[in-house]
Each structure stands twice: as C-alpha cells, then as structure tokens.
Scaffold this motif. Structure first.
Motif, PDB file in Angstrom:
ATOM      1  N   TYR A 112      21.180  52.448   3.928  1.00 50.00           N
ATOM      2  CA  TYR A 112      21.035  51.767   2.648  1.00 50.00           C
ATOM      3  C   TYR A 112      20.809  52.815   1.557  1.00 50.00           C
ATOM      4  O   TYR A 112      19.911  53.650   1.666  1.00 50.00           O
ATOM      5  CB  TYR A 112      19.844  50.815   2.671  1.00 50.00           C
ATOM      6  CG  TYR A 112      19.936  49.677   3.662  1.00 50.00           C
ATOM      7  CD1 TYR A 112      20.205  48.375   3.225  1.00 50.00           C
ATOM      8  CD2 TYR A 112      19.721  49.875   5.026  1.00 50.00           C
ATOM      9  CE1 TYR A 112      20.265  47.318   4.124  1.00 50.00           C
ATOM     10  CE2 TYR A 112      19.785  48.820   5.936  1.00 50.00           C
ATOM     11  CZ  TYR A 112      20.057  47.543   5.471  1.00 50.00           C
ATOM     12  OH  TYR A 112      20.122  46.503   6.361  1.00 50.00           O
ATOM     13  N   ARG A 129      23.061  48.136  -4.165  1.00 49.51           N
ATOM     14  CA  ARG A 129      22.677  48.837  -2.946  1.00 49.51           C
ATOM     15  C   ARG A 129      23.874  48.904  -2.014  1.00 49.51           C
ATOM     16  O   ARG A 129      24.496  47.870  -1.718  1.00 49.51           O
ATOM     17  CB  ARG A 129      21.508  48.123  -2.266  1.00 49.51           C
ATOM     18  CG  ARG A 129      20.997  48.832  -1.025  1.00 49.51           C
ATOM     19  CD  ARG A 129      19.776  48.130  -0.430  1.00 49.51           C
ATOM     20  NE  ARG A 129      18.551  48.571  -1.075  1.00 49.51           N
ATOM     21  CZ  ARG A 129      17.732  47.792  -1.776  1.00 49.51           C
ATOM     22  NH1 ARG A 129      18.042  46.530  -1.965  1.00 49.51           N
ATOM     23  NH2 ARG A 129      16.619  48.271  -2.305  1.00 49.51           N
ATOM     24  N   LEU A 151      25.707  49.719   1.633  1.00 47.49           N
ATOM     25  CA  LEU A 151      25.424  49.638   3.065  1.00 47.49           C
ATOM     26  C   LEU A 151      26.589  50.261   3.811  1.00 47.49           C
ATOM     27  O   LEU A 151      27.745  49.883   3.582  1.00 47.49           O
ATOM     28  CB  LEU A 151      25.243  48.190   3.521  1.00 47.49           C
ATOM     29  CG  LEU A 151      23.913  47.469   3.277  1.00 47.49           C
ATOM     30  CD1 LEU A 151      23.571  47.393   1.801  1.00 47.49           C
ATOM     31  CD2 LEU A 151      23.965  46.062   3.880  1.00 47.49           C
TER      32      LEU A 151
END
Length: 432
Positions: free
Chosen positions: A14, A38, A40
């Motif tokens: 992350y 964010r 991933l």
C-alpha cells in the motif's frame, strides 16, 4: 502535515499519494484542494509492468474503501492490474467536506464551493493524476455513482482509457431527475411489498413505531429527535442483499417498558442513528440530486414525486411504507449535522446552470470496451434506464443478473470483476 505511510499487509503493498489540484479547473484563482489516493500492488510478483485500474466509489460523498486483506474484487484485480483507490474530492482524506469544515461559510459560499464536487471534477482530478503518474492509459472500475463517473470519464477523456468496468451504476445520460425518481419509487414499492409479504407481522410493528413517534418525543443518542420520516428511511437497506431479516429483528425489539412507560429501546435508537450516514457524509445528501442535473434544477425532485404517492405519506394506523435512497428538504431541518447546510441545499436545489456531465456524441462513438453488471432488481439504479443508456453506447455489454442486489461488488466482487474482465476482453477482441 502528511501523516500517511507506506506498508505491506497480506501480500499487498500500500502506497499513499497526495496531490494538490485545482478546486475549479476553469478558474485556478479559486485555489486548490488536496486529493488523496492509495495504490495497491501485489508483492508476489513484479507489478511495474501491469496497467493501472482506478476505482471510483459509490455515493456521492463516500471515500474509497480501506482494503482489508487480499480478498474481494481487489484480489481479482491485482492479477491483471495495479489498483488505485481514489478518495473522490470532498471525501476521506481529500479535503473532506463535513459540517465541521464548511459550516463557517455563508450559504452562498457553501453552495458555490460544493458546486465543484460533482462527477465532472472528480474525473478531471483522476485525469490530472494519470498525467502526473505518466501513464498513457488506464482502466477504470465504477460502482454505483462510480459508474456515473465512469461515463463522465468516457465523455471527457476517452483516449485515456483502456477498459471501463461498471457495477450497478449505468445512469440515464439525458433527461430530468424526475424520470429517475419516478422509476426508483416504483422499485421501492416493490421492495416494500416483498418485505411485508415475507414478514406480515412487520407491518403492525412499523405502524406501532410510527404511531408512537407521532405521539411521543424520542431522541437519538446524538440528541436529535427521531421522526416518522427518519424511521421510513431505514428502507434504504432494502437495496442491499440480506437486509430483510435484520430489519425485522430490529422491529421485533423496538420497544421496551421503562417504569411502566412504553419507549423505544436505546439499541433501536442507536441503530437508526448509526445508519444515518448523512451526518458523516453530507455530500450524500446535499449533492445527491445534482448528479442527474445538466442544465436544469432538481427542485427537490424526490420530494415532488413523493407528494404524488400518498402511500409514502404516513397517517396514523394506515399502511406503512419505507422510503429508499432519496433526499428530501426536511432532512436539512431534522438532521443535526445538515442544519448548517440548509440554505446552501436550497440554493443548490434551485441551481439551473449545472454544466454537462456527459458528451452524447462521444458516447455514441465510443471505442473503449465497457462491460457492465446490471442488477435486475436494483432499487437504486433502475435496470430499464441503464439498458436505454447502454443501447446508445457502442462497444458496451451488459451482464443482466438477479443474483445480486446493488451491493454485489461488495458481496461477491472477485467473481463479478472476473466476469467483467472476461467480457471486456471479448469486446476488445471484437474492436481490434
């Protein structure tokens, strides 16, 4: 101060990203906002060669999910993509709009500021981020209102997109909000009939609660008086899967005797308060109808449609109906955290000069593979209106299913996204 950190959990890396972007893309002198996202990526392989998939959350007014574990639609997405979870402007960590952050502004200033937080600017933010990432093209996944954003993206920047996946979120791209609420009220009636057919006793229980609220003052834990109208809004849950039984259980235990007096249980009152998401996500209330507006005012569309449907206007000892995902002007008088936005809400309801959200000609010339999960029993986004829209978008395909409610992506996201990716690949092969 940036207090976000990079971390690894359950095989996923992350990484936080913060961007300073214009509040108004047509007038940069109005200042900037902070937009948070964010990323991933899978730690089990080199993900740098994979394309990006940007997720647009439902709402409006809710942040991107805080992923917990290698599961759901993210698990499927990470096989093919790097994932970017975008907190849409005004939500989560993106210059959040709450009663705390804008109550100090005048109603006119509130309304002017809030007018920049619709899908068009959400998409412009994403496009700015794409450019800053130096990504030529990326894919998008839109759930519910996120699907509305997806069609706006296809309208504004189609050359930036590899694929578009939509779940429960294909809106009408023309017409007045009244058409939407006429359709969704019909779905709400159907859900009411289904609920009370399964639990006949629930009708008398609902009448007991409603009659009690007309006669007795009951207050939620935050000090807000509970009304029949607020109680009716529990029906929003009927748009998600497996909601009937929990609703019945709550009704079954709504009352308690306190020193010989019939009162609503604290647990029941607390449950209602916890489900009033308008307190923590005011965009959900104040901009809800504007997501359908292009060059016209909503003029409290849901309220006007409801006034033509007497069954939703409860009278003592009469048949009780829950409402659904609608917003009404009375909410800005009754909901504690919406009261400071009452005048701004009225200004936005009467605003006529909303800009376009969709480019019909571009959508009719679409070359981006668009694969959609359309839920036949969707209480929030009418299936027939979705099909009408897709009929005029080439290179789109709909998987129409009654296996899921509106929250299908949350319930079985790995399977649903896998289906949509397969459909998108087939569309791409046809286009090529």
């Amino acid at each position: 101060m940036n207090h976000y950190c990079e971390f690894v959990d359950d095989g996923i890396k992350y990484q936080p990203h913060v961007f300073q972007l214009p509040l108004d893309y047509d007038d940069c002198s109005k200042g900037s906002i902070e937009v948070f996202a964010r990323s991933l990526t899978s730690t089990s392989e080199n993900a740098s060669d994979k394309p990006w998939l940007v997720y647009f959350q439902g709402g409006p007014g809710f942040p991107s999910p805080r992923q917990n574990g290698h599961q759901g639609w993210v698990k499927r997405a990470l096989k093919d993509y790097r994932v970017l979870l975008l907190d849409q402007r005004g939500t989560g960590n993106s210059s959040a709009i709450t009663h705390q952050t804008i109550a100090h502004l005048s109603p006119q200033a509130q309304a002017e500021y809030l007018s920049h937080f619709r899908a068009d600017n959400i998409v412009r933010d994403a496009e700015q981020i794409r450019q800053q990432f130096a990504v030529e093209k990326w894919a998008i996944l839109g759930q519910s209102f996120g699907g509305f954003c997806s069609l706006t993206y296809l309208s504004l920047f189609p050359d930036s997109l590899l694929r578009s996946y939509i779940t429960g979120g294909v809106p009408p791209v023309t017409g007045h909000p009244d058409v939407v609420y006429q359709a969704t009220f019909k779905r709400v009636v159907e859900k009411n009939h289904a609920f009370f057919k399964q639990f006949p006793k629930a009708q008398s229980l609902c009448q007991s609660v409603a009659n009690h609220l007309l006669e007795t003052e009951e207050y939620l834990p935050n000090g807000q008086r509970l009304t029949v109208e607020q109680f009716q809004q529990l029906g929003i849950n009927f748009g998600i899967s497996n909601s009937f039984l929990p609703t019945y259980y709550a009704l079954e235990n709504a009352f308690i005797d306190v020193n010989g007096t019939h009162r609503l249980r604290y647990e029941f009152l607390n449950r209602i308060m916890m489900e009033q998401s308008f307190h923590t996500h005011p965009i959900y209330a104040i901009l809800h109808e504007s997501i359908y507006c292009q060059g016209q005012a909503s003029d409290w569309s849901a309220q006007r449609i409801q006034e033509t449907l007497p069954q939703f206007q409860y009278q003592p000892n009469q048949t009780f109906y829950f409402t659904g995902e609608m917003v009404f002007p009375w909410m800005f008088t009754q909901y504690t955290n919406l009261v400071p936005l009452k005048q701004a809400a009225e200004l936005l309801a009467q605003k006529q000069d909303w800009g376009p959200l969709y480019d019909i000609e571009r959508l009719q010339a679409n070359k981006v593979p668009v694969s959609c999960a359309v839920y036949a029993d969707d209480m929030f986004v009418d299936m027939d209106l979705s099909r009408q829209t897709l009929a005029n978008i080439p290179n789109s395909a709909a998987w129409i299913t009654n296996e899921y409610e509106h929250n299908g992506l949350r319930v079985d996201g790995e399977h649903i996204l896998d289906k949509l990716i397969s459909m998108g690949n087939q569309l791409a092969a046809t286009i090529d």
